[in-house]
Design an enzyme around this catalytic site. Sequence first.
Site, PDB file in Angstrom:
ATOM      1  N   LYS A  49     -10.939  -1.442   1.750  1.00 61.41           N
ATOM      2  CA  LYS A  49     -12.739  -1.728   1.174  1.00 61.41           C
ATOM      3  C   LYS A  49     -13.703  -1.499   2.273  1.00 61.41           C
ATOM      4  O   LYS A  49     -13.252  -2.553   3.091  1.00 61.41           O
ATOM      5  CB  LYS A  49     -12.164  -2.864   0.680  1.00 61.41           C
ATOM      6  CG  LYS A  49     -11.191  -2.990  -0.570  1.00 61.41           C
ATOM      7  CD  LYS A  49     -11.663  -4.009  -1.370  1.00 61.41           C
ATOM      8  CE  LYS A  49     -10.024  -3.088  -2.265  1.00 61.41           C
ATOM      9  NZ  LYS A  49      -9.564  -4.621  -3.545  1.00 61.41           N
TER      10      LYS A  49
ATOM     11  N   TRP B 261     -14.164   2.339  -1.925  1.00 55.22           N
ATOM     12  CA  TRP B 261     -12.602   2.253  -1.435  1.00 55.22           C
ATOM     13  C   TRP B 261     -12.120   3.648  -0.716  1.00 55.22           C
ATOM     14  O   TRP B 261     -12.990   4.378  -1.266  1.00 55.22           O
ATOM     15  CB  TRP B 261     -11.510   2.412  -2.522  1.00 55.22           C
ATOM     16  CG  TRP B 261     -12.148   0.797  -3.517  1.00 55.22           C
ATOM     17  CD1 TRP B 261     -12.138  -0.323  -3.156  1.00 55.22           C
ATOM     18  CD2 TRP B 261     -11.098   0.799  -4.878  1.00 55.22           C
ATOM     19  NE1 TRP B 261     -12.290  -1.632  -4.059  1.00 55.22           N
ATOM     20  CE2 TRP B 261     -11.391  -0.700  -5.306  1.00 55.22           C
ATOM     21  CE3 TRP B 261      -9.788   1.192  -5.504  1.00 55.22           C
ATOM     22  CZ2 TRP B 261     -10.775  -1.854  -5.580  1.00 55.22           C
ATOM     23  CZ3 TRP B 261      -9.587   0.160  -6.403  1.00 55.22           C
ATOM     24  CH2 TRP B 261      -9.973  -0.955  -7.086  1.00 55.22           C
TER      25      TRP B 261
ATOM     26  N   GLU C 126       9.254  -1.131 -13.150  1.00 56.52           N
ATOM     27  CA  GLU C 126       8.392  -2.130 -14.492  1.00 56.52           C
ATOM     28  C   GLU C 126       7.717  -1.753 -15.293  1.00 56.52           C
ATOM     29  O   GLU C 126       7.968  -1.857 -16.416  1.00 56.52           O
ATOM     30  CB  GLU C 126       7.522  -3.113 -13.839  1.00 56.52           C
ATOM     31  CG  GLU C 126       7.062  -4.129 -13.099  1.00 56.52           C
ATOM     32  CD  GLU C 126       7.270  -4.443 -11.479  1.00 56.52           C
ATOM     33  OE1 GLU C 126       8.084  -2.416 -11.465  1.00 56.52           O
ATOM     34  OE2 GLU C 126       7.228  -4.855 -10.474  1.00 56.52           O
TER      35      GLU C 126
ATOM     36  N   THR D 230      12.654  -6.073  -7.385  1.00 52.60           N
ATOM     37  CA  THR D 230      11.931  -4.977  -6.921  1.00 52.60           C
ATOM     38  C   THR D 230      12.020  -5.521  -5.639  1.00 52.60           C
ATOM     39  O   THR D 230      11.762  -6.964  -5.609  1.00 52.60           O
ATOM     40  CB  THR D 230       9.792  -4.747  -7.537  1.00 52.60           C
ATOM     41  OG1 THR D 230       9.792  -6.398  -7.317  1.00 52.60           O
ATOM     42  CG2 THR D 230      10.499  -4.482  -8.955  1.00 52.60           C
TER      43      THR D 230
END
Lengths: 582, 582
Positions: free
Chosen positions: A439, A444, A330, A185
Amino acid sequence: MHGLMQRWPLTVDKILEHARNWHGRREIVTRSVEGPIVRTTYAQVFDRAKQVSHALLEWGIKLGDRVGTLAWNSARHVETWYGIMGVGAVCHTLNPRLHPDQLCWIINHAGDRVVFTDLTFAPLLLANLHQAPTVEKVVILSDEAHRPEGAPASVAMYEALIAGRPTDTPWGGFDEETACGLCYTSGTTGNPKGVLYSHRSNYLHTLMTLQADVMGLSARDTVLPVVPMFHANAWGIAFSAPAVGAKLVMPGARMDGPAIHELLETERVTFSAAVPTVWQMLLQHLEATGDRITTLKRVVIGGSACPEAIIRAFHDRYGVEVIHAWGMTETSPLGTLGTPTADIAVLPYDQQIPYRLKQGRAPCGIELKLTDDADRRLPQDGTTFGRLKVRGATVAAAYFRGEGGEILDAEGFFDTGDVATIDPAGYMQITDRAKDVIKSGGEWISSIDIENLAMGHPKAALAAVIGVAHPKWDERPLLLVKLKDGVSAEPREFLEHLEGRIAKWWMPDDVLFVDEIPLGATGKIDKKLLRARFGDHVLPSLRAQTPEPAPAPEPSPVLETVSGPEPAPSKPKGGLWPFGRK
Amino acid sequence: MHGLMQRWPLTVDKILEHARNWHGRREIVTRSVEGPIVRTTYAQVFDRAKQVSHALLEWGIKLGDRVGTLAWNSARHVETWYGIMGVGAVCHTLNPRLHPDQLCWIINHAGDRVVFTDLTFAPLLLANLHQAPTVEKVVILSDEAHRPEGAPASVAMYEALIAGRPTDTPWGGFDEETACGLCYTSGTTGNPKGVLYSHRSNYLHTLMTLQADVMGLSARDTVLPVVPMFHANAWGIAFSAPAVGAKLVMPGARMDGPAIHELLETERVTFSAAVPTVWQMLLQHLEATGDRITTLKRVVIGGSACPEAIIRAFHDRYGVEVIHAWGMTETSPLGTLGTPTADIAVLPYDQQIPYRLKQGRAPCGIELKLTDDADRRLPQDGTTFGRLKVRGATVAAAYFRGEGGEILDAEGFFDTGDVATIDPAGYMQITDRAKDVIKSGGEWISSIDIENLAMGHPKAALAAVIGVAHPKWDERPLLLVKLKDGVSAEPREFLEHLEGRIAKWWMPDDVLFVDEIPLGATGKIDKKLLRARFGDHVLPSLRAQTPEPAPAPEPSPVLETVSGPEPAPSKPKGGLWPFGRK
């Protein structure tokens, strides 16, 4: 007590053997890097893959040794994959868009003993080989007539290498947990990390993606994977197409609108998969020429959020079903797909759109959950967003050589680094990257939501939102806008544009106009760089409180990408880049 | 070197958990044994299955213990399956059509500690329980109001048993090789033999059958499995439907034409699976009433060869695609399916028919081969027939408790006991049972081919062909015919009917008219009994050579079947019987 069923390890060599036995005359058609369209069959590909295996064994490649590929989607690349994997070596797909230094770092980290490369990337590889001491052999996926000028005699040309070799090298016979593939990655933090697939995980991913609600390929399909084999395994199509005997059409180095359109029509493609940019180019080409697409039925779109305009254009103008997907290196890579449920399939198409814009549902075999930062599960109500975590036999448990340490939570879930919602119908929607989410006062704010709205302003060429420090709220959003050429604007024009479309407390505290917004190696906005440059920007609301005037942001230079120069001039910009979000 | 992917054992509890999590409100609709239509959901079925698990653990059921079910297709039966399998016990499906003595033999051989039974079979089971000493508990799948008169107090009624129990009994957590299911084949020779499925084999079978070219179920499907859960696992549908969130419609005890038609229409079924007899009954009902079927799209037909008339009626009159399938208890059960390849799908329907009449192609995960008696591979040319052998993760390696000894050949293939051809397009066709094939002068003659042709004679009610001893040719075919009521015929009428339609050396050496042709427990002709009765029949060609006139065959009595009386008067004759050929 164990069941009494046959021991039949799930190894991927069985997939190509199945294609040879039951679909031997089915074609693989490649737009070759050399130029011409090349036609072959699963039976021929099988034999040639066996010849690759023979050559590798002759060179002393053993179970577990890594062999790299740096290549476009082509029949030869498929042969190379199976030739490597069939004898239990590990096929390491290299992403040619990486900077040569990073590429060599990855080759060394993997310990690749042999690398197969296309003509396109051979000069790049050969010029940097001194940085990759583990590589004993380079094979160029072409014939002797195309040997690059000045290539050392030790470099093998693929056709000469395999010609005349036996086609009966034994495959398989090892444990299904045996490593099979390796893909790094392009991490935005730290070094690249390698995902080490097993034969079992690749075989199970194949079966999982063949479900009607996932890819649903059949022997009657003709499949054009525009998504590259060198990143996220072409979403598994090099396994799933032979598994069912679908005809494969490989685009080689050309992913532009006219080239893709030509293949779709001449080869009568029924199914394709690519990132949104590729489809944008195709639709633009169709609009400009008035051309039609006549056989294509379904396209899977992933890699980044698919704009509504693409979904509608395919459906309304061309009768093609768009299936939105999400996944990452993944997750092998497919994680979720937006095939409709029974309830949604019966809605008028306009009412399906909000669901089709989401990244989709988890097939059997993929477990998803949303958590807060303290690992508590969050409700799947379509509005609460949290960290997206995933578990399953096709999901990474650790990175190669232990990079990144422990990556699973206490329940064995992998943290995707994405922030998402899941609605009551089971549709997941990515709202942000966890590291990009802002945040503010314990809540959020999705940077992506604000960016997408800002991008809707007629004066915006590109927009990015980052969090900047705030003494009371921890972070507050800052909107950065690159205006279209020759246009000027005031910050309030963008704030008025956002008003009423987002919650009041999501409103950016400031708007800055910049000359360039940097993109990373995968074509996504490089927020790390933006945060480095603008993270200490003092918001207007705070300036009165500072003893001295806040420093103005630096004049915005044209920021360089981190990925270095383009390796190949013929490659279209942007379109072919990866699935997944890393 | 092993891959670094998650350990995520393939256990079937994950399938129902997936359905609960992502398709919790999707319905399971049952025509209950008590009469009314009962509606429930995957979320409810999941909770109730957990309650079954709780009761089993309370009774001391442990990993590997066998628990029997003797029941129709219903939501309660599904709950029971998952309740048993979820805690690692073995779900032993009992076939209620067996003779009680045989049923008890199987229960004892399996060592079933608990048996769940429908009201239909409760009297049969309770009356014979003294023959089944391993059984500690009987549960009747109904409520207290339906407790059979005279049932001992120790017999539990299902609803009372599970009511109020916790729904959080842990599932899974064991090795995927753990035994999961047990099903006995009603072998025509020797004792019944148990196939012991593992969680892994059932999970892989589920994924395999979900491929577009196999069952291809999706979340948008409504599935009516007429094929019983008590034999060959309802072709896996109790796993595959929840795996994708398809709505399930369970026919309970009624498989007649009107009952099936009513469910198809009121529940808007899109997919069904059954043996040919069921479809014959449905089509007759439709013809008699003029009713239509409006939502059904695909039916899978297996268990015995599907007559062309059924395939054509579904396609021509009702627009339903028929997919012919083959499999057996030992193959979980699906082995091959007749979904068309790209080449065949484009043919006019008439030209597709010869392929659609074959039993189909092997999906990825199933390996097939044809061999002669010396295990040499035979060509797949569509005409050479040989023993059909099969290999794969969903295929039996041995029978429970070692019955039958070694059942795999040197390459690990299981001998199906069928004789088949495979054509160059990959379509397999069963031509005979290996023990029924007639071996004449070293060549094989298909008894089934001759029977099917003889059945086409207007005077024939039923026909059977067996081999009888011949000093020169080893065996020669003898045709036995049961004529239609009130009809008489001469042997030459049948021989003339066959002439030109089969090879000359396939022509039966004699034709005998009999009053009855015996059928075995699975509704197929009992050739073992026929061979016992007629195997020493002296052929006319040999009579001159015998010193004494050959004894005439005994007057044909009405032969009894070996399977004993019908256990339930409400059950339609024939239709529900097994997939597979054993």
